[in-house]
Scaffold this active site. Sequence first.
Site, PDB file in Angstrom:
ATOM      1  N   ASP A  82       0.980  -1.220  -0.031  1.00 38.23           N
ATOM      2  CA  ASP A  82       0.012   0.000   0.079  1.00 38.23           C
ATOM      3  C   ASP A  82       0.862   1.232  -0.206  1.00 38.23           C
ATOM      4  OD1 ASP A  82      -2.155   1.380   0.248  1.00 38.23           O
ATOM      5  OD2 ASP A  82      -2.293   1.337   2.463  1.00 38.23           O
ATOM      6  N   HIS A 206      -9.517   4.984  -1.424  1.00 39.11           N
ATOM      7  CA  HIS A 206      -8.720   5.106  -0.090  1.00 39.11           C
ATOM      8  C   HIS A 206      -9.386   5.917   0.758  1.00 39.11           C
ATOM      9  CE1 HIS A 206      -4.342   3.889  -1.288  1.00 39.11           C
ATOM     10  NE2 HIS A 206      -5.289   3.832  -2.370  1.00 39.11           N
ATOM     11  N   GLY A 207      -8.799   5.705   2.251  1.00 38.12           N
ATOM     12  CA  GLY A 207      -9.427   6.501   3.336  1.00 38.12           C
ATOM     13  C   GLY A 207     -10.911   6.369   3.503  1.00 38.12           C
ATOM     14  N   ALA A 208     -11.326   4.819   3.594  1.00 38.43           N
ATOM     15  CA  ALA A 208     -12.618   4.470   4.040  1.00 38.43           C
ATOM     16  C   ALA A 208     -13.233   4.261   5.260  1.00 38.43           C
ATOM     17  CB  ALA A 208     -12.991   3.081   3.278  1.00 38.43           C
ATOM     18  N   SER A 209     -12.167   4.457   6.131  1.00 36.67           N
ATOM     19  CA  SER A 209     -12.467   4.367   7.536  1.00 36.67           C
ATOM     20  C   SER A 209     -13.297   5.616   7.986  1.00 36.67           C
ATOM     21  CB  SER A 209     -11.180   4.272   8.507  1.00 36.67           C
ATOM     22  OG  SER A 209     -10.633   2.944   8.487  1.00 36.67           O
ATOM     23  N   ASN A 228     -10.245   0.444   0.730  1.00 39.44           N
ATOM     24  CA  ASN A 228      -9.075   0.550   1.570  1.00 39.44           C
ATOM     25  C   ASN A 228      -9.593   0.647   2.945  1.00 39.44           C
ATOM     26  OD1 ASN A 228      -7.384   0.003  -0.795  1.00 39.44           O
ATOM     27  ND2 ASN A 228      -5.924   1.439  -0.112  1.00 39.44           N
ATOM     28  N   THR A 231      -7.435   2.552   9.185  1.00 37.40           N
ATOM     29  CA  THR A 231      -7.611   3.011  10.817  1.00 37.40           C
ATOM     30  C   THR A 231      -8.702   2.313  11.558  1.00 37.40           C
ATOM     31  OG1 THR A 231      -7.102   5.213   9.839  1.00 37.40           O
ATOM     32  CG2 THR A 231      -7.959   5.229  11.903  1.00 37.40           C
TER      33      THR A 231
END
Length: 282
Positions: A82, A206-209, A228, A231
């Site tokens: 990643d 990206h950054g799906a949390s 993705n 966190t």
Amino acid sequence: MSFVTSEEMMKEADKNGYAIGAFNVENMEMVMAVIKACEELRSPAILQTTPSTVKYAGLDMYYANVATAAKKASVPIALHLDHGSSFELAMQALRAGYTSIMIDGSHDSFEENIAVSKRVADACRPNGVPVEAELGKVGGKEDDLECDDPGYTDPDDAVKFVNETGITSLAVAIGTAHGIYKGEPKLDFDRLSEIRKVVSIPLVLHGASGVPDESVKECIRRGISKVNFATELRIAYSDGIKAFLKENPDAFDPKKYDAVGMEHVTELVKNKIRVCGSENKA
Ligand code: 13P
């Protein structure tokens, strides 16, 4: 043998309107917990490590860990680098046996990003290893990666970027950010649809949390085929351990508290697999 590259699973997802969850793992326990969730729901998945994770234990350690677990698994599992931060790190991952690579030149100029992404794609192609690259900048902070100057992906640039690099999937910037959101993220769904119209390779979120499930599903409906999550997995694992140690302050056996961390990760990943729609797609 279920240790595979990410190419086939992403193509299938792309064709059939669902997404593959890509889950960041930090240690053996998280690897086992994610694969357990995948087996229980019969879902393919990508396990991935960032450069700072790689720095923590080494590419060979994560390769050995994931490859061993994946070969025993009853569902397809890929191991992805990643946010590969350089051509050299991407090549080290390729040589270590990673079955999927991201090169992230999004912090360089457009031309430099094209050059490094093409170089990695050219090197990985003969080995049959797919390459993801990013255009536009996903904001926020994750590990050592920090971006306080996010930029959205331009659809015309995306066409040029994909044609000139020969990458196999494209990470797009549409308003998500790595790490914890302060408020609800505002996603530019129309931009995603515009990119989907003109780019034919699989698209990555990206950054799906912290992004609401409904928004992730809307992104998948509009053409995302890899999502993705990092966190939230780290939080789930740590929360499980913290809760156990609060109840059992004298505990000293890592197997005891790690088991609870793993349960939390497995539950979270099962939820994310359902959001991605990849249940029963193994
Ligand atoms: P989050 O930490 O926001 O889930 O982002 C994950 C990610 O995009 C990893 O590349």
